[in-house]
Design an enzyme around this catalytic site. Structure first.
Site, PDB file in Angstrom:
ATOM      1  N   GLN A  81       9.662  -6.212   5.920  1.00  0.00           N
ATOM      2  CA  GLN A  81       8.987  -4.930   5.440  1.00  0.00           C
ATOM      3  C   GLN A  81      10.087  -4.048   4.536  1.00  0.00           C
ATOM      4  O   GLN A  81      11.241  -3.956   4.887  1.00  0.00           O
ATOM      5  CB  GLN A  81       8.375  -3.882   6.586  1.00  0.00           C
ATOM      6  N   HIS A  98       8.117   4.216  16.488  1.00  0.00           N
ATOM      7  CA  HIS A  98       7.739   3.277  15.264  1.00  0.00           C
ATOM      8  C   HIS A  98       8.770   2.226  15.002  1.00  0.00           C
ATOM      9  O   HIS A  98       8.139   0.927  14.978  1.00  0.00           O
ATOM     10  CB  HIS A  98       7.780   4.328  13.931  1.00  0.00           C
ATOM     11  N   TYR A 151       1.046  -1.162  -0.039  1.00  0.00           N
ATOM     12  CA  TYR A 151      -0.002  -0.072  -0.016  1.00  0.00           C
ATOM     13  C   TYR A 151       0.986   1.147   0.019  1.00  0.00           C
ATOM     14  O   TYR A 151       1.861   1.179   0.558  1.00  0.00           O
ATOM     15  CB  TYR A 151      -0.901   0.029   1.167  1.00  0.00           C
ATOM     16  N   PRO A 152       0.199   2.426  -0.784  1.00  0.00           N
ATOM     17  CA  PRO A 152       1.051   3.433  -0.726  1.00  0.00           C
ATOM     18  C   PRO A 152       0.657   4.400   0.512  1.00  0.00           C
ATOM     19  O   PRO A 152      -0.443   4.151   0.970  1.00  0.00           O
ATOM     20  CB  PRO A 152       0.822   4.094  -1.915  1.00  0.00           C
ATOM     21  N   MET A 153       1.476   5.279   1.078  1.00  0.00           N
ATOM     22  CA  MET A 153       1.016   6.284   2.014  1.00  0.00           C
ATOM     23  C   MET A 153       1.865   7.610   2.120  1.00  0.00           C
ATOM     24  O   MET A 153       2.734   7.724   1.275  1.00  0.00           O
ATOM     25  CB  MET A 153       1.121   5.597   3.347  1.00  0.00           C
TER      26      MET A 153
HETATM   27  O1  76R Z   1      14.143   0.391   9.047  1.00  0.00           O
HETATM   28  C1  76R Z   1      14.603   0.131  10.139  1.00  0.00           C
HETATM   29  O2  76R Z   1      14.450  -0.678  10.648  1.00  0.00           O
HETATM   30  C2  76R Z   1      14.637   1.479  11.002  1.00  0.00           C
HETATM   31  C3  76R Z   1      13.410   1.826  11.493  1.00  0.00           C
HETATM   32  C4  76R Z   1      12.300   2.158  10.840  1.00  0.00           C
HETATM   33  C5  76R Z   1      11.988   3.258   9.724  1.00  0.00           C
HETATM   34  C6  76R Z   1      13.319   4.253   9.478  1.00  0.00           C
HETATM   35  C7  76R Z   1      11.261   1.248  10.441  1.00  0.00           C
HETATM   36  C8  76R Z   1      10.880  -0.103  11.016  1.00  0.00           C
HETATM   37  N1  76R Z   1      10.447   2.018   9.356  1.00  0.00           N
HETATM   38  C9  76R Z   1      10.975   3.090   9.091  1.00  0.00           C
HETATM   39  C10 76R Z   1      10.487   3.822   8.186  1.00  0.00           C
HETATM   40 MN1  76R Z   1       8.300   1.258   8.925  1.00  0.00          MN
HETATM   41  N2  76R Z   1       6.594   0.757   8.546  1.00  0.00           N
HETATM   42  C11 76R Z   1       5.567   1.495   8.021  1.00  0.00           C
HETATM   43  C12 76R Z   1       4.239   0.961   8.000  1.00  0.00           C
HETATM   44  O3  76R Z   1       0.836   1.001   8.764  1.00  0.00           O
HETATM   45  C13 76R Z   1       1.504   1.823   9.192  1.00  0.00           C
HETATM   46  O4  76R Z   1       0.963   2.608  10.185  1.00  0.00           O
HETATM   47  C14 76R Z   1       2.738   2.363   8.313  1.00  0.00           C
HETATM   48  C15 76R Z   1       2.996   1.362   7.532  1.00  0.00           C
HETATM   49  C16 76R Z   1       4.757  -0.231   8.461  1.00  0.00           C
HETATM   50  C17 76R Z   1       3.382  -1.479   8.596  1.00  0.00           C
HETATM   51  C18 76R Z   1       5.921  -0.363   8.906  1.00  0.00           C
HETATM   52  C19 76R Z   1       6.596  -1.561   9.352  1.00  0.00           C
HETATM   53  N3  76R Z   1       8.226   3.090   7.889  1.00  0.00           N
HETATM   54  C20 76R Z   1       9.353   3.984   7.707  1.00  0.00           C
HETATM   55  C21 76R Z   1       8.572   5.018   6.745  1.00  0.00           C
HETATM   56  C22 76R Z   1       9.412   6.201   6.250  1.00  0.00           C
HETATM   57  C23 76R Z   1       8.949   7.500   7.183  1.00  0.00           C
HETATM   58  C24 76R Z   1      10.137   8.447   7.086  1.00  0.00           C
HETATM   59  O5  76R Z   1      11.300   8.098   6.798  1.00  0.00           O
HETATM   60  O6  76R Z   1       9.550   9.716   7.626  1.00  0.00           O
HETATM   61  C25 76R Z   1       7.426   4.730   6.663  1.00  0.00           C
HETATM   62  C26 76R Z   1       5.998   5.334   5.839  1.00  0.00           C
HETATM   63  C27 76R Z   1       7.214   3.595   7.532  1.00  0.00           C
HETATM   64  C28 76R Z   1       6.043   2.924   7.433  1.00  0.00           C
HETATM   65  N4  76R Z   1       8.818  -0.285  10.026  1.00  0.00           N
HETATM   66  C29 76R Z   1      10.010  -0.696  10.830  1.00  0.00           C
HETATM   67  C30 76R Z   1       8.094  -1.470  10.113  1.00  0.00           C
HETATM   68  C31 76R Z   1       8.462  -2.672  10.587  1.00  0.00           C
HETATM   69  C32 76R Z   1       7.954  -3.983  10.744  1.00  0.00           C
HETATM   70  C33 76R Z   1       9.767  -2.216  11.035  1.00  0.00           C
HETATM   71  C34 76R Z   1      10.702  -2.925  11.746  1.00  0.00           C
HETATM   72  C35 76R Z   1      11.841  -3.612  10.632  1.00  0.00           C
HETATM   73  C36 76R Z   1      12.639  -4.312  11.384  1.00  0.00           C
HETATM   74  O7  76R Z   1      13.563  -3.963  12.427  1.00  0.00           O
HETATM   75  O8  76R Z   1      12.893  -5.269  10.944  1.00  0.00           O
END
Ligand code: 76R
Length: 280
Positions: free
Chosen positions: A216, A203, A176-178
Site C-alpha cells: 500500500q 488501522h 482511490y482517493p479518500m
Molecule cells: O504505514 C504504516 O505501516 C504505518 C501504519 C499506517 C499508517 C500511518 C498504515 C498502515 N496506514 C497509515 C495511514 Mn493505511 N490504508 C488506508 C486504506 O479502505 C480503507 O478503509 C482505507 C484505505 C487502506 C486499504 C490502507 C491499508 N492509511 C493511512 C492514511 C493516512 C491517515 C492519516 O494520516 O490520518 C490513510 C488515509 C490510510 C488509508 N494501511 C496500513 C493499509 C495497510 C495494508 C497497512 C499496513 C501496511 C504495512 O504495515 O505493510
C-alpha cells in the site's frame, strides 16, 4: 512532576501529526481515441507504438522515480499511468514528455490525481510533543521547531525506502482517493490527537496482517487535489483488495471517518506489451 502539570502539558499538545514526505506522485487516467487510432495504417501504428514504448521503458527504469502503465477495467478510462518522481517539476516533465510523443494525439485524459507519498507519524509525534511539553518547551518556539526538525530528519532517514519506493511489480493496482469525515457530528479533525493516534494504530494493525499480500502506498493530497489522500494498492490477486478494504470498513477509523472517491482497477502493462494492448 505533579498530575496537574502532566495534564496541562498534555492538553497543550499541538493537533497536527508530523508527516514525512517522499516521491511526488501523479496518476493519469486516459481514454484511447480508438476510432482515430484504427484509421492509422499498421506501419504508422507500429512507429507510434515504438516511440511510446521506448519512452515508457525508460520511465519504468528511471533512477529518480519510476512510472508504470496499467490497462484499466471499466468505463472510467482505458489506461492509467502512475509516476513517482522526486519533485513536482519532474512530474511536470514526465507529463509533458508523454504529451509531446505522437501517441499523445490518441490519448485523452479522463482524470488525474496529484499527491506526495506521506507517512503519518502519530506515534513519534505524540512522544516528541509530550517530551517537549514536559521539558517546558513552548510549542512553535525556535527550540521546539529545532527539536521537531531533528525528529523529522531521523524519521526521514529511517523510512527512506518507504518514502522513495521502487514501483511495485504486482499485476493488479487499485487506486482511490479518500477523505476523513469533517461532519457536524463526526469530525476527524476535532478529535484529540491521542484519540486519532489510537485509531490509526488499530488501522495499522489490521493493515499489517495483509503485509505479504498487498503493498500500500498512501499519498497525501491536501492542498494538491480534490481529496485528502490517495490510496494505491498493489497485489497479485485482485480479491485481496476486496477483502482488505472490506475488513477495514469495520475498523473504527474507516467505519466512522472514511469517505471514498472513485475506485480505479488496472492490470499492469509493461512497456514491451504496449503494442499488444493497442494493436492486438
Ligand atoms: O504505514 C504504516 O505501516 C504505518 C501504519 C499506517 C499508517 C500511518 C498504515 C498502515 N496506514 C497509515 C495511514 Mn493505511 N490504508 C488506508 C486504506 O479502505 C480503507 O478503509 C482505507 C484505505 C487502506 C486499504 C490502507 C491499508 N492509511 C493511512 C492514511 C493516512 C491517515 C492519516 O494520516 O490520518 C490513510 C488515509 C490510510 C488509508 N494501511 C496500513 C493499509 C495497510 C495494508 C497497512 C499496513 C501496511 C504495512 O504495515 O505493510
Amino acid at each position: 512532576m505533579s498530575i496537574a502539570r502532566t495534564i496541562s502539558a498534555t492538553a497543550a499538545l499541538p493537533e497536527v501529526p508530523l508527516t514525512i514526505e517522499g516521491y511526488s506522485v501523479l496518476h493519469q487516467m486516459m481514454r484511447i481515441r480508438w476510432p482515430a487510432w484504427r484509421e492509422l495504417p499498421e506501419s504508422k501504428q507500429r512507429e507510434i507504438v515504438d516511440e511510446a514504448s521506448n519512452l515508457l521503458a525508460a520511465m519504468e527504469q528511471g533512477s529518480g522515480g519510476q512510472s508504470a502503465l496499467y490497462s484499466l477495467l471499466g468505463h472510467k478510462g482505458d489506461l492509467m499511468l502512475v509516476h513517482f518522481r522526486e519533485s513536482f517539476d519532474a512530474l511536470n516533465q514526465a507529463e509533458l514528455e508523454l504529451a509531446r510523443t505522437r501517441i499523445g494525439d490518441y490519448l485523452e485524459p479522463t482524470t488525474s490525481y496529484l499527491s506526495v507519498i506521506e507517512l503519518g507519524l502519530y506515534e513519534s509525534t505524540i512522544k516528541t510533543y509530550k517530551s517537549l511539553a514536559e521539558r517546558g518547551i513552548e510549542p512553535h518556539s525556535d527550540e521546539w521547531k529545532q527539536e521537531i526538525e531533528s525528529t523529522l530528519a531521523r524519521q526521514r532517514e529511517a523510512m527512506h525506502s518507504r518514502l522513495y519506493p521502487p514501483m511495485p511489480a504486482h499485476r493488479y493496482i487499485s487506486f482511490y482517493p479518500m477523505d476523513r469525515r469533517r461532519g457536524e457530528d463526526k469530525n476527524w479533525y476535532t478529535l484529540p490527537i491521542e484519540e486519532r493516534q489510537r485509531q490509526m494504530n488499530e488501522h495499522g494493525l489490521i493493515g499489517r496482517r495483509y503485509a505479504g499480500e498487498v503493498k500500500q502506498i498512501i499519498s497525501g493530497s491536501i492542498g494538491f487535489d480534490d481529496w485528502e489522500w490517495g490510496v494505491t494498492l498493489f497485489a497479485d490477486d485482485p480479491l485481496v483488495f476486496k477483502k482488505l478494504i472490506y475488513e477495514m470498513r469495520f475498523d473504527e477509523v474507516s467505519a466512522v471517518y472514511a469517505l471514498f472517491g472513485h475506485f480505479y482497477i488496472g492490470l499492469r502493462c509493461p512497456a514491451s506489451d504496449l503494442g499488444k494492448l493497442l494493436s492486438g
